[in-house]
Design a protein around this motif. Structure first.
Motif, PDB file in Angstrom:
ATOM      1  N   HIS A  90      -8.220 -24.079  40.799  1.00 48.23           N
ATOM      2  CA  HIS A  90      -7.005 -23.142  40.389  1.00 48.23           C
ATOM      3  C   HIS A  90      -7.531 -22.450  39.031  1.00 48.23           C
ATOM      4  O   HIS A  90      -6.992 -21.425  38.865  1.00 48.23           O
ATOM      5  CB  HIS A  90      -6.008 -24.031  40.145  1.00 48.23           C
ATOM      6  N   ILE A  91      -8.092 -23.186  38.092  1.00 48.83           N
ATOM      7  CA  ILE A  91      -8.589 -22.469  36.848  1.00 48.83           C
ATOM      8  C   ILE A  91      -9.774 -22.782  36.638  1.00 48.83           C
ATOM      9  O   ILE A  91     -10.577 -23.553  37.062  1.00 48.83           O
ATOM     10  CB  ILE A  91      -7.683 -22.744  35.692  1.00 48.83           C
ATOM     11  N   GLN A  92     -10.646 -22.263  35.331  1.00 48.16           N
ATOM     12  CA  GLN A  92     -11.958 -22.673  35.136  1.00 48.16           C
ATOM     13  C   GLN A  92     -12.144 -23.690  34.468  1.00 48.16           C
ATOM     14  O   GLN A  92     -11.056 -24.313  34.003  1.00 48.16           O
ATOM     15  CB  GLN A  92     -12.365 -20.996  34.357  1.00 48.16           C
ATOM     16  N   ASP A  93     -13.248 -23.934  34.152  1.00 46.28           N
ATOM     17  CA  ASP A  93     -13.472 -25.355  33.390  1.00 46.28           C
ATOM     18  C   ASP A  93     -12.621 -25.287  31.855  1.00 46.28           C
ATOM     19  O   ASP A  93     -12.742 -24.302  31.336  1.00 46.28           O
ATOM     20  CB  ASP A  93     -15.015 -25.340  32.940  1.00 46.28           C
ATOM     21  N   LEU A  94     -12.119 -26.500  31.430  1.00 46.80           N
ATOM     22  CA  LEU A  94     -11.362 -26.566  30.228  1.00 46.80           C
ATOM     23  C   LEU A  94     -12.264 -26.510  29.101  1.00 46.80           C
ATOM     24  O   LEU A  94     -13.505 -26.934  29.144  1.00 46.80           O
ATOM     25  CB  LEU A  94     -10.634 -27.886  30.372  1.00 46.80           C
ATOM     26  N   SER A  95     -11.918 -26.019  27.983  1.00 46.47           N
ATOM     27  CA  SER A  95     -12.748 -25.793  26.928  1.00 46.47           C
ATOM     28  C   SER A  95     -12.250 -27.356  26.196  1.00 46.47           C
ATOM     29  O   SER A  95     -11.429 -28.037  26.389  1.00 46.47           O
ATOM     30  CB  SER A  95     -12.286 -24.945  25.820  1.00 46.47           C
ATOM     31  N   GLY A  96     -12.979 -27.622  25.061  1.00 47.56           N
ATOM     32  CA  GLY A  96     -12.894 -28.862  24.370  1.00 47.56           C
ATOM     33  C   GLY A  96     -11.528 -29.108  24.012  1.00 47.56           C
ATOM     34  O   GLY A  96     -10.668 -29.978  24.035  1.00 47.56           O
ATOM     35  N   PRO A  97     -11.045 -27.953  23.117  1.00 45.45           N
ATOM     36  CA  PRO A  97      -9.534 -28.010  22.450  1.00 45.45           C
ATOM     37  C   PRO A  97      -8.610 -28.125  23.626  1.00 45.45           C
ATOM     38  O   PRO A  97      -7.426 -28.825  23.460  1.00 45.45           O
ATOM     39  CB  PRO A  97      -9.441 -26.692  21.737  1.00 45.45           C
ATOM     40  N   GLU A  98      -8.655 -27.620  24.979  1.00 45.97           N
ATOM     41  CA  GLU A  98      -7.775 -27.331  25.978  1.00 45.97           C
ATOM     42  C   GLU A  98      -7.523 -28.792  26.529  1.00 45.97           C
ATOM     43  O   GLU A  98      -6.492 -29.328  26.594  1.00 45.97           O
ATOM     44  CB  GLU A  98      -7.980 -26.317  26.866  1.00 45.97           C
ATOM     45  N   GLN A  99      -8.738 -29.569  26.663  1.00 49.53           N
ATOM     46  CA  GLN A  99      -8.652 -30.828  27.343  1.00 49.53           C
ATOM     47  C   GLN A  99      -8.262 -31.841  26.004  1.00 49.53           C
ATOM     48  O   GLN A  99      -7.345 -32.502  26.757  1.00 49.53           O
ATOM     49  CB  GLN A  99     -10.316 -31.349  27.305  1.00 49.53           C
ATOM     50  N   ARG A 100      -8.402 -31.768  25.076  1.00 50.40           N
ATOM     51  CA  ARG A 100      -7.732 -32.707  24.056  1.00 50.40           C
ATOM     52  C   ARG A 100      -6.032 -32.182  23.925  1.00 50.40           C
ATOM     53  O   ARG A 100      -5.454 -33.238  23.757  1.00 50.40           O
ATOM     54  CB  ARG A 100      -8.485 -32.392  22.612  1.00 50.40           C
ATOM     55  N   LEU A 101      -5.602 -31.145  23.965  1.00 56.44           N
ATOM     56  CA  LEU A 101      -4.279 -30.678  24.125  1.00 56.44           C
ATOM     57  C   LEU A 101      -3.722 -31.378  25.141  1.00 56.44           C
ATOM     58  O   LEU A 101      -2.649 -32.173  25.190  1.00 56.44           O
ATOM     59  CB  LEU A 101      -3.956 -29.373  24.129  1.00 56.44           C
ATOM     60  N   LEU A 102      -4.460 -31.122  26.396  1.00 53.50           N
ATOM     61  CA  LEU A 102      -3.475 -31.791  27.660  1.00 53.50           C
ATOM     62  C   LEU A 102      -3.893 -33.310  27.388  1.00 53.50           C
ATOM     63  O   LEU A 102      -2.517 -33.997  28.081  1.00 53.50           O
ATOM     64  CB  LEU A 102      -4.429 -31.326  28.919  1.00 53.50           C
ATOM     65  N   ASP A 103      -4.804 -34.119  27.013  1.00 49.91           N
ATOM     66  CA  ASP A 103      -4.915 -35.430  26.960  1.00 49.91           C
ATOM     67  C   ASP A 103      -3.657 -35.791  26.080  1.00 49.91           C
ATOM     68  O   ASP A 103      -2.900 -36.802  26.244  1.00 49.91           O
ATOM     69  CB  ASP A 103      -6.113 -35.851  26.600  1.00 49.91           C
ATOM     70  N   LYS A 104      -3.478 -35.130  24.730  1.00 45.34           N
ATOM     71  CA  LYS A 104      -2.327 -35.355  23.763  1.00 45.34           C
ATOM     72  C   LYS A 104      -1.031 -35.386  24.418  1.00 45.34           C
ATOM     73  O   LYS A 104      -0.349 -36.216  24.144  1.00 45.34           O
ATOM     74  CB  LYS A 104      -2.546 -34.571  22.571  1.00 45.34           C
TER      75      LYS A 104
END
Length: 412
Positions: free
Chosen positions: A69-83
């Motif tokens: 559905h979307i491209q690989d997550l960047s580090g900040p995006e992954q941390r945002l979603l986890d938070k």
């Protein structure tokens, strides 16, 4: 305005027909990079079926499509979603508010991130429901009525009563947006002063932004997020002023119509059309000088409901009176809501209604996105100004102009 929205919906259906007739190579773009963001949410073992090979292959293709559905997550995006996810399931109101803001955004990339977050929350909710014996963990109630019916006052009194009984209540209040400026007052949270200070309550006002039906495009997603945050009662308040203002009924378990004592006779109520969708009618402001008119309206609407076709085989819509000022009738209203929930759960209609609503909401989002894709198509954008000018001058009929734009869209 409703006529324009109706034409837009018809155009959406026409676009869907055009797109479905196109070759798959045109309608499904190839994606070369896979994404790991749905890992642990979408990947799962295939269940047995009469045709195991076909079933597994289909599940793998769906899972692959979602994973791409979307491209690989960047580090900040992954941390945002986890938070956001950890804060959400931990019941933090700030994380819930930020998550709803994310799903309401129009930014393309953030919309994709919002879908990833929703997939994780949906998986968490499915796990909760399985632990609850397959029954939904939250009760969704839609409240609509004309301006001045006392919806905000009613919600505050009911909300305070529910939180005192140990429930967690979320209120999604949708305000109409100005057709001229696009602005919205968003004053419901300000008016619910007591409930807004309650730590077991969450109030989120949102602008309708021109969406027909009195709800926002993302109200359904906001409901899912509230349930993921542990709120077991979700109240959705909308402004209903006509027959088109009951889209909320397609996303809640129970639809409650609030009417003031001076709301007209029973014939006027039937003409509104909205009463056909109501599972419960509440005559508000039933106190003081309005007590006698409220009793009359209750009797008239009770007789009017007998003339309408039943929506459910298990439940007959009821008409009750309540006063937010004196709190008289409020416990009885909630008792009727609980009776409705128990009756519908026992008959299986509760779960069936939710499944049907998911499909309805999927198709309404498809129509909206197809129309957006149509408007942004290069061939359509090139031809649109000239055809709009001809239509406004009367040289070309609107129907012919629409057909020409659809041909330009489907031929390129």
């Amino acid at each position: 305005m409703p006529h324009i929205h109706y034409k837009m919906r018809q155009l959406g259906f026409s676009l869907l027909r055009h797109i479905s007739s196109l070759p798959s190579s045109l309608t499904v773009p190839s994606v070369t990079r896979s994404c790991c963001l749905h890992r642990g949410v979408l990947n799962g073992s295939c269940h047995q079926s009469p045709n195991p090979g076909h079933s597994c292959q289909h599940r793998r293709s769906v899972s692959t499509a979602l994973g791409q559905h979307i491209q690989d997550l960047s580090g900040p995006e992954q941390r945002l979603l986890d938070k956001l996810y950890e804060g959400l399931i931990g019941g933090q109101r700030a994380s819930l508010a930020e998550s709803i803001t994310l799903v309401e955004t129009q930014h393309p990339r953030k919309k994709e991130l919002a879908q990833v977050l929703l997939q994780r929350v949906l998986a968490y909710r499915r796990e909760q429901e399985s632990q609850n014996g397959g029954k939904p963990v939250a009760f969704r109630v839609g409240l609509s009525g004309p301006p001045g019916a006392g919806k905000s006052s009613f919600i505050e009194v009911v909300g305070k009563m529910l939180t005192s009984r140990g429930h967690k209540v979320s209120v999604l209040a949708v305000d109409p947006s100005s057709c001229t400026t696009g602005g919205s007052l968003l004053g419901d949270k300000t008016r619910m002063t007591e409930l807004s200070r309650d730590m077991n309550a969450f109030i989120r006002p949102s602008p309708a932004s021109g969406t027909l039906g009195g709800v926002t495009r993302t109200t359904n997603e906001a409901i899912v997020l509230c349930e993921g945050a542990g709120y077991d009662i979700v109240l959705v308040e909308t402004v209903g002023v006509g027959q088109s203002e009951f889209a909320v009924a397609d996303m809640v378990d129970m639809f409650v119509l609030l009417i003031p004592p001076a709301g007209g006779d029973e014939l006027q109520g039937i003409k509104r059309g909205i009463i056909e969708r109501a599972d419960l009618v509440v005559v508000t402001k039933s106190d003081g000088d309005l007590l006698v008119p409220a009793r009359r309206i209750q009797a008239e609407y009770t007789s009017a409901l007998k003339l309408l076709r039943r929506q459910s085989k298990s439940w007959n819509p009821k008409v009750v009176r309540a006063s937010s000022h004196t709190s008289e009738g409020i416990p009885e209203v909630w008792a009727k809501m609980e009776s409705y929930r128990d009756t519908m759960l026992a008959s299986g209609e509760f779960q069936g209604r939710r499944r049907a609503q998911q499909k309805v909401w999927m198709w309404s989002l498809i129509q909206e996105n197809v129309l957006l894709h149509f408007q942004n198509h290069p061939s359509v954008r090139d031809a649109l100004p000239h055809l709009e000018e001809r239509v406004t001058k009367g040289a070309t009929s609107p129907g012919l102009a629409a057909d020409l734009l659809l041909k330009a869209f489907s031929s390129s």
